[in-house]
Design a protein around this motif. Structure first.
Motif, mmCIF file in Angstrom:
data_model
loop_
_atom_site.group_PDB
_atom_site.id
_atom_site.type_symbol
_atom_site.label_atom_id
_atom_site.label_comp_id
_atom_site.label_asym_id
_atom_site.label_seq_id
_atom_site.Cartn_x
_atom_site.Cartn_y
_atom_site.Cartn_z
ATOM 1 N N MET A 55 53.140 50.634 51.999
ATOM 2 C CA MET A 55 52.429 50.312 50.762
ATOM 3 C C MET A 55 51.367 51.387 50.484
ATOM 4 O O MET A 55 50.654 51.794 51.382
ATOM 5 N N THR A 56 51.318 51.828 49.225
ATOM 6 C CA THR A 56 50.319 52.832 48.875
ATOM 7 C C THR A 56 48.943 52.185 48.759
ATOM 8 O O THR A 56 48.807 50.966 48.568
ATOM 9 N N GLN A 57 47.922 53.029 48.845
ATOM 10 C CA GLN A 57 46.549 52.515 48.738
ATOM 11 C C GLN A 57 46.295 51.947 47.342
ATOM 12 O O GLN A 57 45.613 50.914 47.191
ATOM 13 N N ASP A 58 46.866 52.588 46.307
ATOM 14 C CA ASP A 58 46.680 52.098 44.938
ATOM 15 C C ASP A 58 47.241 50.684 44.782
ATOM 16 O O ASP A 58 46.615 49.825 44.155
ATOM 17 N N LEU A 59 48.434 50.448 45.327
ATOM 18 C CA LEU A 59 49.040 49.116 45.215
ATOM 19 C C LEU A 59 48.228 48.086 45.996
ATOM 20 O O LEU A 59 48.007 46.977 45.517
ATOM 21 N N GLN A 60 47.789 48.459 47.164
ATOM 22 C CA GLN A 60 46.964 47.535 47.957
ATOM 23 C C GLN A 60 45.677 47.196 47.214
ATOM 24 O O GLN A 60 45.244 46.040 47.206
ATOM 25 N N ASP A 61 45.073 48.191 46.562
ATOM 26 C CA ASP A 61 43.840 47.956 45.794
ATOM 27 C C ASP A 61 44.104 46.988 44.643
ATOM 28 O O ASP A 61 43.278 46.111 44.353
ATOM 29 N N LEU A 62 45.257 47.156 43.975
ATOM 30 C CA LEU A 62 45.596 46.255 42.866
ATOM 31 C C LEU A 62 45.764 44.818 43.355
ATOM 32 O O LEU A 62 45.283 43.870 42.729
ATOM 33 N N GLN A 63 46.468 44.665 44.465
ATOM 34 C CA GLN A 63 46.673 43.319 45.017
ATOM 35 C C GLN A 63 45.349 42.673 45.403
ATOM 36 O O GLN A 63 45.121 41.491 45.137
ATOM 37 N N GLU A 64 44.480 43.453 46.025
ATOM 38 C CA GLU A 64 43.174 42.908 46.432
ATOM 39 C C GLU A 64 42.328 42.542 45.219
ATOM 40 O O GLU A 64 41.635 41.515 45.223
ATOM 41 N N ALA A 65 42.384 43.376 44.183
ATOM 42 C CA ALA A 65 41.605 43.089 42.980
ATOM 43 C C ALA A 65 42.118 41.822 42.293
ATOM 44 O O ALA A 65 41.334 40.974 41.836
ATOM 45 N N LEU A 66 43.440 41.665 42.233
ATOM 46 C CA LEU A 66 44.014 40.468 41.612
ATOM 47 C C LEU A 66 43.663 39.220 42.423
ATOM 48 O O LEU A 66 43.300 38.182 41.856
ATOM 49 N N GLU A 75 55.605 43.493 42.588
ATOM 50 C CA GLU A 75 54.842 44.305 43.541
ATOM 51 C C GLU A 75 53.378 43.887 43.641
ATOM 52 O O GLU A 75 52.759 44.047 44.694
ATOM 53 N N VAL A 76 52.821 43.372 42.539
ATOM 54 C CA VAL A 76 51.394 43.034 42.545
ATOM 55 C C VAL A 76 51.181 41.523 42.647
ATOM 56 O O VAL A 76 50.488 41.041 43.542
ATOM 57 N N LEU A 77 51.796 40.769 41.720
ATOM 58 C CA LEU A 77 51.547 39.324 41.685
ATOM 59 C C LEU A 77 52.199 38.582 42.858
ATOM 60 O O LEU A 77 51.567 37.714 43.481
ATOM 61 N N GLU A 78 53.445 38.901 43.141
ATOM 62 C CA GLU A 78 54.184 38.137 44.155
ATOM 63 C C GLU A 78 53.491 38.101 45.519
ATOM 64 O O GLU A 78 53.297 37.014 46.083
ATOM 65 N N PRO A 79 53.070 39.233 46.086
ATOM 66 C CA PRO A 79 52.393 39.164 47.389
ATOM 67 C C PRO A 79 51.096 38.354 47.334
ATOM 68 O O PRO A 79 50.749 37.675 48.300
ATOM 69 N N VAL A 80 50.403 38.434 46.203
ATOM 70 C CA VAL A 80 49.158 37.671 46.069
ATOM 71 C C VAL A 80 49.452 36.172 46.044
ATOM 72 O O VAL A 80 48.754 35.371 46.681
ATOM 73 N N LEU A 81 50.503 35.775 45.348
ATOM 74 C CA LEU A 81 50.858 34.357 45.296
ATOM 75 C C LEU A 81 51.328 33.850 46.656
ATOM 76 O O LEU A 81 51.088 32.690 47.008
ATOM 77 N N VAL A 82 51.999 34.704 47.401
ATOM 78 C CA VAL A 82 52.403 34.303 48.760
ATOM 79 C C VAL A 82 51.171 34.012 49.605
ATOM 80 O O VAL A 82 51.092 33.002 50.312
ATOM 81 N N GLU A 83 50.169 34.904 49.523
ATOM 82 C CA GLU A 83 48.922 34.691 50.261
ATOM 83 C C GLU A 83 48.225 33.416 49.799
ATOM 84 O O GLU A 83 47.739 32.616 50.614
ATOM 85 N N ILE A 84 48.196 33.207 48.493
ATOM 86 C CA ILE A 84 47.557 32.007 47.952
ATOM 87 C C ILE A 84 48.324 30.757 48.378
ATOM 88 O O ILE A 84 47.722 29.736 48.736
ATOM 89 N N GLY A 85 49.649 30.843 48.380
ATOM 90 C CA GLY A 85 50.453 29.708 48.819
ATOM 91 C C GLY A 85 50.197 29.350 50.269
ATOM 92 O O GLY A 85 50.140 28.181 50.642
ATOM 93 N N GLU A 86 50.025 30.371 51.099
ATOM 94 C CA GLU A 86 49.734 30.120 52.519
ATOM 95 C C GLU A 86 48.373 29.450 52.677
ATOM 96 O O GLU A 86 48.204 28.544 53.496
ATOM 97 N N ARG A 87 47.408 29.899 51.885
ATOM 98 C CA ARG A 87 46.074 29.269 51.954
ATOM 99 C C ARG A 87 46.134 27.824 51.453
ATOM 100 O O ARG A 87 45.465 26.941 51.985
ATOM 101 N N TRP A 88 46.949 27.616 50.407
ATOM 102 C CA TRP A 88 47.097 26.264 49.858
ATOM 103 C C TRP A 88 47.695 25.328 50.910
ATOM 104 O O TRP A 88 47.231 24.205 51.106
ATOM 105 N N ALA A 89 48.710 25.818 51.606
ATOM 106 C CA ALA A 89 49.367 24.998 52.630
ATOM 107 C C ALA A 89 48.418 24.648 53.764
ATOM 108 O O ALA A 89 48.555 23.601 54.401
#
Length: 226
Positions: A1-12, A43-57
């Motif tokens: 994963m590039t740093q730019d993509l990681q930054d976008l995911q973290e910001a979202l 690439e941006v939303l899906e990984p964030v939703l996976v993380e959110i889903g894990e926190r929700w569970a």
């Protein structure tokens, strides 16, 4: 994963956790305008939703944060669907989904509905607290080959077996596939067999792929007459 993509995911992720729905959608809009909505979603939303889903569970997410996550997903997926309209011939389904009787945790089910709709499925959402017989009645009425049932808690997940029994009692086994999901299913995957499910997936994003598989299985068995 590039740093730019990681930054976008973290910001979202931060925008959603801070319940800034508009800012989150603006961020995805900006990514979509530059690289396409498919990139923004997968690439941006899906990984964030996976993380959110894990926190929700794990009960580490507030109801408000979960609500915002669902709305952000709805907003961007509808824009994605609008940007890539499908022809009538590509429409799939119908399928019937809902939360099992006594279950009122709608977020996961709504996200599944959004992802299915974006993938071209005709979704009939029965909502929360749906009696088992109503799922099968509606599937027979519409000629639906898949019933998707969601439950968050173990006590409500056990009610899904009544949907299984009703499908079997009417001689629809195989022709009507039973997809199950929800936080407790992710934590205890053995429940899929316990309640008689035909399949499950770990997140709403994976639902379209699961429904493709279940639909193909149903077609191999035979007709479902509306």
């Amino acid at each position: 994963m590039t740093q730019d993509l990681q930054d976008l995911q973290e910001a979202l992720f931060e925008q959603i956790i801070e319940a800034r729905r508009d800012k989150a959608v603006e961020l995805l809009d900006s990514v979509g305008a530059g690289k396409g909505f498919s990139y923004a979603v997968h690439e941006v939303l899906e990984p964030v939703l996976v993380e959110i889903g894990e926190r929700w569970a794990k009960d580490k997410l507030s109801l408000a944060q979960g609500y915002v996550a669902g709305k952000v997903a709805e907003d961007i997926l509808f824009k994605m669907a609008k940007a890539s309209p499908q022809s009538d011939g590509e429409k799939k389904g119908p399928v019937v989904i809902g939360n099992i009787e006594d279950d009122h945790h709608a977020l996961g089910r709504k996200m599944v509905a959004v992802f299915l709709a974006a993938a071209g499925w005709g979704v009939v959402d029965l909502g929360n607290d749906v009696p088992p017989i109503d799922f099968v009645d509606k599937a027979e009425e519409l000629g639906a080959r898949i019933i998707g049932v969601s439950a968050m808690m173990l006590t409500t997940a056990e009610n899904i077996i009544l949907v299984r029994q009703e499908i079997d009692r009417r001689g629809l086994s195989g022709r009507v596939q039973l997809a199950i999901g929800g936080a407790v299913i992710n934590l205890r995957p053995e429940l899929v067999d316990t309640v008689g499910g035909d399949g499950t997936c770990a997140s709403a994003i994976q639902a379209p792929a699961l429904f493709d598989i279940l639909w193909a299985r149903s077609l191999a068995v035979g007709e479902v007459s509306p």
